[in-house]
Design an enzyme around this catalytic site. Sequence first.
Site, short mmCIF file in Angstrom:
data_model
loop_
_atom_site.label_atom_id
_atom_site.label_comp_id
_atom_site.label_asym_id
_atom_site.label_seq_id
_atom_site.Cartn_x
_atom_site.Cartn_y
_atom_site.Cartn_z
N SER A 1029 0.70 -0.99 0.60
CA SER A 1029 -0.40 0.57 0.27
C SER A 1029 0.93 1.23 -0.05
O SER A 1029 1.80 1.60 0.62
CB SER A 1029 -0.95 -0.19 1.43
OG SER A 1029 -1.68 -1.22 1.10
N CYS A 1217 -7.37 -1.23 7.84
CA CYS A 1217 -6.43 -1.66 6.43
C CYS A 1217 -5.50 -1.97 7.72
O CYS A 1217 -5.13 -2.01 8.71
CB CYS A 1217 -5.14 -0.27 6.12
SG CYS A 1217 -3.80 -0.76 5.17
N ASP A 1262 -8.29 -1.90 3.15
CA ASP A 1262 -7.28 -2.63 2.34
C ASP A 1262 -6.81 -3.36 2.83
O ASP A 1262 -5.52 -2.89 3.61
CB ASP A 1262 -6.59 -1.31 1.67
CG ASP A 1262 -5.34 -1.77 1.62
OD1 ASP A 1262 -5.53 -2.61 0.47
OD2 ASP A 1262 -4.02 -0.34 1.14
N TRP A 1264 -4.57 -7.71 4.21
CA TRP A 1264 -3.61 -8.79 3.24
C TRP A 1264 -3.58 -10.25 4.82
O TRP A 1264 -3.74 -8.82 5.98
CB TRP A 1264 -2.49 -8.71 2.73
CG TRP A 1264 -1.56 -7.86 3.38
CD1 TRP A 1264 -1.09 -8.01 4.42
CD2 TRP A 1264 -1.56 -5.99 3.80
NE1 TRP A 1264 -0.16 -7.28 4.92
CE2 TRP A 1264 -0.55 -5.51 4.58
CE3 TRP A 1264 -2.46 -4.89 3.19
CZ2 TRP A 1264 -0.45 -4.85 5.20
CZ3 TRP A 1264 -2.03 -3.65 3.61
CH2 TRP A 1264 -0.96 -3.83 4.15
C1 LIG Z 1 -2.62 -5.43 -1.14
C2 LIG Z 1 -1.92 -5.33 -0.04
C3 LIG Z 1 -1.19 -4.62 0.47
C4 LIG Z 1 -0.07 -4.74 1.26
N1 LIG Z 1 0.76 -3.46 1.30
C5 LIG Z 1 1.71 -4.42 2.18
C6 LIG Z 1 2.15 -3.17 3.46
O1 LIG Z 1 1.80 -1.75 3.05
N2 LIG Z 1 3.08 -2.97 3.93
C7 LIG Z 1 4.36 -4.38 4.10
O2 LIG Z 1 4.44 -4.70 5.05
N3 LIG Z 1 2.58 -5.53 3.41
C8 LIG Z 1 2.16 -5.14 2.88
N4 LIG Z 1 1.81 -6.46 2.21
C9 LIG Z 1 2.09 -7.39 1.65
C10 LIG Z 1 3.01 -7.72 1.07
O3 LIG Z 1 2.79 -7.75 -0.57
C11 LIG Z 1 4.36 -8.96 1.39
O4 LIG Z 1 3.35 -10.41 1.24
C12 LIG Z 1 4.83 -9.43 2.14
O5 LIG Z 1 5.82 -8.15 2.21
C13 LIG Z 1 6.09 -10.26 2.41
O6 LIG Z 1 6.65 -10.50 1.35
P1 LIG Z 1 8.25 -11.31 0.79
O7 LIG Z 1 8.48 -11.75 -0.54
O8 LIG Z 1 9.50 -10.58 2.24
O9 LIG Z 1 7.30 -12.49 2.05
P2 LIG Z 1 7.67 -14.06 1.31
O10 LIG Z 1 8.64 -14.92 0.43
O11 LIG Z 1 6.63 -13.63 0.41
O12 LIG Z 1 7.47 -14.52 2.20
C14 LIG Z 1 5.93 -14.42 2.95
C15 LIG Z 1 5.76 -15.79 3.49
O13 LIG Z 1 6.62 -16.60 4.45
C16 LIG Z 1 6.22 -16.75 5.44
N5 LIG Z 1 6.39 -16.36 6.82
C17 LIG Z 1 6.32 -15.18 7.40
N6 LIG Z 1 6.52 -15.17 8.54
C18 LIG Z 1 6.77 -16.69 8.85
C19 LIG Z 1 7.02 -17.64 10.15
N7 LIG Z 1 7.19 -16.96 11.27
N8 LIG Z 1 6.33 -18.59 10.15
C20 LIG Z 1 6.31 -19.05 9.57
N9 LIG Z 1 5.59 -18.64 8.04
C21 LIG Z 1 6.00 -17.46 8.11
C22 LIG Z 1 4.29 -16.80 4.75
O14 LIG Z 1 3.51 -17.88 4.50
C23 LIG Z 1 4.39 -15.80 4.59
O15 LIG Z 1 3.18 -15.88 3.26
C24 LIG Z 1 0.98 -6.15 1.40
C25 LIG Z 1 -0.13 -6.90 0.82
C26 LIG Z 1 -1.16 -6.44 -0.56
C27 LIG Z 1 -1.59 -8.15 -1.14
C1 LIG Z 2 -5.48 -8.13 -0.80
C2 LIG Z 2 -6.17 -10.16 -0.89
C3 LIG Z 2 -7.27 -10.26 -0.72
C4 LIG Z 2 -8.51 -11.14 -0.83
N1 LIG Z 2 -9.57 -10.71 -0.83
C5 LIG Z 2 -9.88 -12.59 -1.08
C6 LIG Z 2 -11.63 -12.11 -0.87
O1 LIG Z 2 -12.42 -10.80 -0.87
N2 LIG Z 2 -11.77 -13.39 -1.06
C7 LIG Z 2 -11.74 -14.54 -0.68
O2 LIG Z 2 -11.96 -15.63 -0.58
N3 LIG Z 2 -10.80 -15.18 -0.57
C8 LIG Z 2 -9.57 -13.62 -1.11
N4 LIG Z 2 -8.40 -13.90 -0.43
C9 LIG Z 2 -7.41 -14.70 -0.87
C10 LIG Z 2 -7.19 -15.65 -2.40
O3 LIG Z 2 -8.18 -15.48 -2.84
C11 LIG Z 2 -6.08 -16.78 -2.17
O4 LIG Z 2 -5.22 -15.71 -1.60
C12 LIG Z 2 -5.82 -17.38 -3.34
O5 LIG Z 2 -5.52 -18.03 -3.11
C13 LIG Z 2 -5.02 -16.40 -4.19
O6 LIG Z 2 -5.09 -16.84 -5.64
P1 LIG Z 2 -4.14 -16.95 -6.63
O7 LIG Z 2 -3.30 -16.60 -5.90
O8 LIG Z 2 -4.62 -17.37 -7.61
O9 LIG Z 2 -3.98 -15.33 -7.31
C14 LIG Z 2 -7.72 -12.40 -0.90
C15 LIG Z 2 -5.88 -12.55 -1.25
C16 LIG Z 2 -5.54 -10.47 -1.02
C17 LIG Z 2 -3.55 -11.64 -1.46
#
Ligand SMILES: Cc1cc2nc3c(=O)[nH]c(=O)nc-3n(C[C@H](O)[C@H](O)[C@H](O)COP(=O)(O)OP(=O)(O)OC[C@H]3O[C@@H](n4cnc5c(N)ncnc54)[C@H](O)[C@@H]3O)c2cc1C
Ligand SMILES: Cc1cc2nc3c(=O)[nH]c(=O)nc-3n(C[C@H](O)[C@H](O)[C@H](O)COP(=O)(O)O)c2cc1C
Length: 1265
Positions: A1029, A1217, A1262, A1264
Amino acid sequence: MSLPGSQHAVGTDGSDYQHRECIAPHYRASIESKSRLRLLIYSHFLLGFLVFVHILTYHTSLMSTLNVPRPHLWQYIWLNSILSSICGLVSINKNRIFLMKIFFRGTVIFGLGTIITTIIINLSELFTFKKLKTNHQLDELEPQTFFGFPLLSAYSLIADNNNNNNNNNNQQCTKDSCSSITSSTYYVLYDVNHGEGFNLRRDVYIRMANLIHTLRERKSADSNWILVLPPWGPLYHWFSHNLPRTQLKWSNFFDIKSLSRFIPVIEFEDFRQLFTSSSSSSSSSTSQITIPYVYTLQHFSEGWGENFEEKLEIRKCNEESMYEKRNDNYYYGWFFGYDDRIRARQFQCLSAQGFVTVLVDFLIQNITWSDDRNKEQVVKSIMFDRAETLLHVDYGGYNYWRARRSMRYAKQLVDLGNRFRVDYLNSTDLIDRTVLIDDWTKMKRHHSQAMGGPYIGIHLRRRDYIKARPGYVPSLEHAARQVCHHLSRLNLSLTFIATDADENEIDTLRQHAHQLCETSSNQIYTYRPNEKILENILDGGKAIVDQWICAHARYFIGSYESTFSFRIQEDREILGFEQDSTFNRLCGDHEVLLIISLIAIYWFQRKPTLSKPDDIQQTIRNFRIDNGGVKGAGASHEGSFVDRMIHSNKKMVVFYGSQTGTAEDFAQRIAKQAKRYGISAAVCDPEECDMEELQRLIAIDKHLALFCLATYGEGDPTDNAQEFYEWLRENGRDLTGLHYAVFGLGNKTYEHYNAVGKLVDKRITELGGVRVCDLGLGDDDGNIEDDFMAWATIFWQNVCHKYELVINTDGTSMRQYKLVPGPFPVDSVFTGEIGRLKSYERQKPPYDARNPYLAPVTNTRELFQNDCLRSCLHLELDISATNIKYEAGYHVGVFPSNDAALVNRVGELLDVNLDEIISLLNVDEDAQKKYPFPCPCSYRTALTYYLDLTSMPNTQILKEIAQYATDENDKTLLTLMGSYSEEGKIQYKEWILDSCRSIVAILEDLPSLKPPLDHLCELLPRLHPRYYSISSSPKVHPTSIHITAVIVHFETPTKRVAKGVATNCFKELYMKHQAIGCAQHKEGDTCHLPGRLPIFIRKSTFRLPFRFQTPIIMIGPGTGLAPFRGFIQERHFFKNQVKPQGKPVGETILYYGCRNRAEDYLYEEELNYFVKENVLELHIAFSRDQEEKIYVTHLLKDHGAKLWKLIKEDNASVYVCGDAKNMARDVHSILIDIAQTYGNMTSERAAAFIKDLIQKERYSQDVWS
Ligand SMILES: Cc1cc2nc3c(=O)[nH]c(=O)nc-3n(C[C@H](O)[C@H](O)[C@H](O)COP(=O)(O)OP(=O)(O)OC[C@H]3O[C@@H](n4cnc5c(N)ncnc54)[C@H](O)[C@@H]3O)c2cc1C
Ligand SMILES: Cc1cc2nc3c(=O)[nH]c(=O)nc-3n(C[C@H](O)[C@H](O)[C@H](O)COP(=O)(O)O)c2cc1C
C-alpha cells in the site's frame, strides 16, 4: 376472412366440401381441437427444427468466427408464434382440413428440404474449400468461412435487431430525452485550438471522454457527468467552401449511440435546445444560455521545469483572451459561432500541466454549483477551451482504446465506404474477415483475425507536407515505386490512395505505376464523391470514407507523422489486422538510401555466426512474440482457443483467474493430470481468449471447461478474469450444454469468501451449462493444497464416469517443456526482464505488470528503534523520470528477486553450471504459453528472477521429482507425499508444511535427490510480484512512491533462517545504503544511492472521499498505517498548502496500534506533527506497554458513541487496513455492535446498515493476510 363454422368457403374439391358439411358440430369441435393439438405439435416441431438448424449452422458458420451474436431463443419462439398464427388462420378456413394437411405436409417437406439443402450446401462448400486449399488458392481462409454462409444474411438481420434491442441501456442524450439528467447532472464542454484539424480533434475527444469516464468512475453518490460534443468546423483542411462548414453535428460523422456506450454525450445543439426551450418563452434560436465557468487552458509560461509534475493554477492569460467581458458583466466569445447566444458568468485562464485527469479534483473540489439565482438560464456546466493542452491519461491503455473503439462512424459513411470497396476493390467484410458488430463493447478481436480486401491502402499526404517535411514526402515516382514493390510482393493489383494531392498529381502517379509495376493491370483508385454526395457528407465525411477504405486494405502504408494515418492505424488495430500490415509508412526518396547504408553497416558489424538447429530457430522466432512473461500472440490459431483445441485435438480447457499464481498453478496441474486419463487439455488465460467462444466449445464432442478462479478485494475477480466475469454476468449469454466445473480459490478470513467461484458456478448453470462436478472451494487460510487435491480426485471420478475414461498407468511422460540447449545469440537472452527483451535497458512507458519500471530507490530508512529485533523499512522510489501517476491508497507492485546465496546453493546441490543459457519450449505447439518464463536465459537468471524458491512445494512437484531420488527411502518419502493417500497427506503436512521446507531445504535434506535442473525449473512456480500500500500522497510527493514494509525473517522448525523474498531485497538495499554512508535521511532527502526495483502501480478503490469536509476514521495497526500516511499527508496539504488560505478539511481520525511506544511506533514524529497542526486526531493502542493487552479494537469499542455520531450524522467514511485474519474481522463485528448499541438496531439491521456503508464506499478495507 371466414368465421368458424362458416359455410361460404368453397373448396376445390366438391366431395371434400360435402364431407365437411356432414360433420356434426360436437364432432367438428373435437376435430378442431385435435387439429389444434396437431398444430401445436407441428409448430413445436418447427421450432425445434429451427433451433437445430441454427445450432448446426452457427457452430460451423462464419458468424461465430465473425462475432455475429447468436439470436435469442425468444426470437425463434416469436417466429414460431407467427407461423402458428398463420396455421390458426388457415385452420378456421372452410377448407381447413384440406389446407391444414397441405400446410402440415408442406411444413414437413420444407423442413426436410431445408435440412437436405443445408447438408448439400455445406458439403459442396467443404468440397469447394478443399479444392481451393489443395490449389493453395485460399491458404488464409478457414473452413468456417464457408459453412453456413447462405444463412448468414438472415441471421445477421436477426442479430442486428438483437443488438439494437440490447443497447438501450446506454445514456444517449437528445433534445427530447436525456435518460440520465437529474438535478445533479453536470455538463463538460470543450473546444480545441482553432488551427487544429479533424484528426487531432478526434484525439482530444478521447482525452475528454476519459476525463468524463474518470469523473463517473468516482462514484460520488449524486453526480452525473455528461460530455457536450463541440460542433465541428470551420477546419483548415475542409476545402469545399461552398458547403456548410461550421456548427456541424457529430452525427454527421459519428455514430452517437456508439459514443455513448463509453460515456454519456450530447450534441451541443441538443444541449443548447435542452436548456433554452424548457423555460424560455422566446424561440430557441435567439434565447441565451449561461455557462457558469469557462476556462482557457494554457501551459505554464515558465515551461515544464526539470521534473514532470502535474499541476493546475489560475493564472493571468498568456495570450490575449478570446473571451471579453461586456457591460452586463458576462463574458462573450466564439462559442462555436453561436456568439451571443452563449455567455459565461466567469472566465479565467487555467495554467495546466499533466494528464487530463488533473481536472478531476479541480472539478470536484473547486467548482461549486449555485442555483439559478437571477432566473437566467444557468446550466451546471463548465467549459475548457484549448483542451488539447492536457495529455491523454493512460495513452494506449484500456480506457484509451474503449474511447477510441466507441468512435464508430456514421452509418451512411460506412455504407459509402463499403459500396466503394465492393464496386472497385473486390472487398467485402465477409471475405475480408472484417465484420464488426454494432455494439463494440461485445466485440473482441485479435491481431491477424482480419485479412483485408485484395488491395493496398495508401495515405499519401502532400500539400503542406512537401514543405513542412521535405525529407519524408516521396516524389510521385518514388511513391509509385513503393506501390509497385508492395503490389508485387503481395501478389495484388489494386491500390487505393487517400490523398490530398490534386487530380494531375494522381494521374502522374498512375502513369509512373504503369511504367514501373510488373503487372500492367494494376489500378490505382481514389475516392471522389460526386457533388450531391459531397453536399451530403461534407469534407469530413469524405475523409472518413477514405479512412474506412484504407482501414480495410490487406496492407496499409501511411505518411510520416500524419494524424490521419494514425487514425487509420487505430481503425486497423480495432479491426484486428496483423501489426506488420498496419504500421508502415511511405519513405522519402533519400530515406531508403540511408536505411540501406545503416543496414549494411549493421550487417557487417554484427557478423552473425551461429548456425541454429530447428528448435533454436523456433525458440528465437517465438520468444519475440510470447516469452512466457509477456502475454500475447500464440501460433497459427492465435486468438481462437477453440480453433487451437480443435487443431490439437483437445477436449478440455482450463481457465484460470489468478493474481499471485496459485490458481494458474492449479490449472496447469489439472491439465497435466488430464494426460493420465488420455485427455489432452489446454490451459488458458481468459484475458487472452475471446470468451464468447465458450459457445463454440459446446460443439466439441466430450468437451469440458474448467475454471480455477481466485477471489480478491470485496469479492472481486482477479485482473485477468475481470472481463470474463463481466461478460458472464451480462444478459443474453447462452451456454446451453457447456460441460463445466469450477474450483474457487479464496480465504475464509475474508468476508466475501470465494465469491467469484461461487458466482461463476451458479451463473453458468443459469445459462444452461451442465456441471460435471460440484463447486470446489479452496481456503488459503487452511490448507488450499489439500482442498484442491481432494476436489480434483472427485472431479476426475465424475469425469471418468461421465466420459467412460480409464486412468493410464503406463507412466506417460509428464514433461510439459523440452529443454532447448544453447548457444543463443547474446542479444536474444533475457536477463531478468519480466516482459519485453531488453526492456530494462530501454525503458518505455506505459509501465504496468507486464512492463515494470525499474525505479531507483532514493531513500531507505529503518522505522523501528535500533534495539528492536524486528525491522520495518521506509523506502522511496523515484518516478520523476516517468509519467507514472498514483493516488493515495493505490498499491505498488514490486518484482522481487531471490537471494543470491540461495540461488548459488541450488547450483551447488545439483552440481550445475548456473551460467549455462537454456530455453524451455512447450512440447504442445498449440499451447497458449510457449515458455514457462522468459527464455532463453541462464539458469541463474531463471532462479533469481523467475522462479519461486522459498515457498513450500506442492504435492505434484514432490511426485514428479521422486523419480530422481536414488536412495529408496528418499524416493518412498517423496512418492508417499505425492500420492495423496491419507498417510501421504499426513506426511506432507508434517514434513513440508509444518516444517516450512522449501525446495532448497528438501534438496539439502534428501541428498540422493538430484533432479535435472531444467525439469525443476519447469516444475517450480513463478516468482510473483509483491504488493504494498503506497504510503505517500502524490500531492506532497508527486515524483516518488513510498513503501512501508515489515521485513519477513524467521526461523523454521528445521532451524533454518527463512527470509521474505521481497522484504529481503529491501533489507539488502538498505544495508548497501548504510554501507555507503547515506543512512541518516530525513524525509524528502535524496542521496544518489544504488539499487533499483522493478515496479508498477495497481489502482485500488481505497481512496479519500471526494469532499474534503467528510470526516474519515482510519483503522490501521502495524503496517496497516501505510496508506493512511498518504491520506493524512493529503489532508494536511489541502488544509495548509493549497493557495490562498487552504481548504477546510473534515475530522481525520486514526486508530493505530503497535507493540511498544519505544520499539515499533511507526512515523512517530510525523504523526505528532500532524496532530500539532490540527490535521489529525490520533488514538494509539500499544498492545504490550501494560499488563493487559490493548488493541485498536478495544479503543473502537470505548469510542462507540462518538464513532456512531460520526458515521450516522456526519457521514464519515471508515477505512481499515492491515491484517485480514483477525483485526479486519473484529473491526467489522465491532462496527455492527456499535450500530446495534447506539443506533438502537437489531443485529440484522445493524449488519445491513454496515453492508450498506460498504456498498456506498463509505467503509473500505485494504487488508492482506
Ligand atoms: C494489497 C496488499 C497490500 C500490502 N501492503 C503491505 C504494506 O504496506 N506493508 C507490508 O509490509 N506488507 C504489505 N503487504 C504484504 C506484502 O505484499 C508481502 O506479502 C510481504 O511484504 C512479504 O513479502 P516477502 O516477499 O518479503 O515474503 P515472502 O517471501 O512472500 O514470504 C512471506 C510468507 O512467509 C511466511 N511466513 C512469514 N513469517 C512466518 C513465520 N514466522 N513462520 C512461518 N512462516 C512465515 C508466510 O507464509 C508468508 O506468506 C501487502 C499485501 C497486499 C496483498
Ligand atoms: C489482498 C487479498 C485480498 C483477498 N480477498 C479475498 C476475498 O475477498 N475473498 C476470498 O475468498 N479470498 C480472498 N483472498 C484470498 C485469495 O483468493 C487466495 O489467497 C487465493 O489462493 C489467491 O489465488 P492466486 O494466487 O491465484 O491469486 C484475498 C487475498 C489477498 C492477498
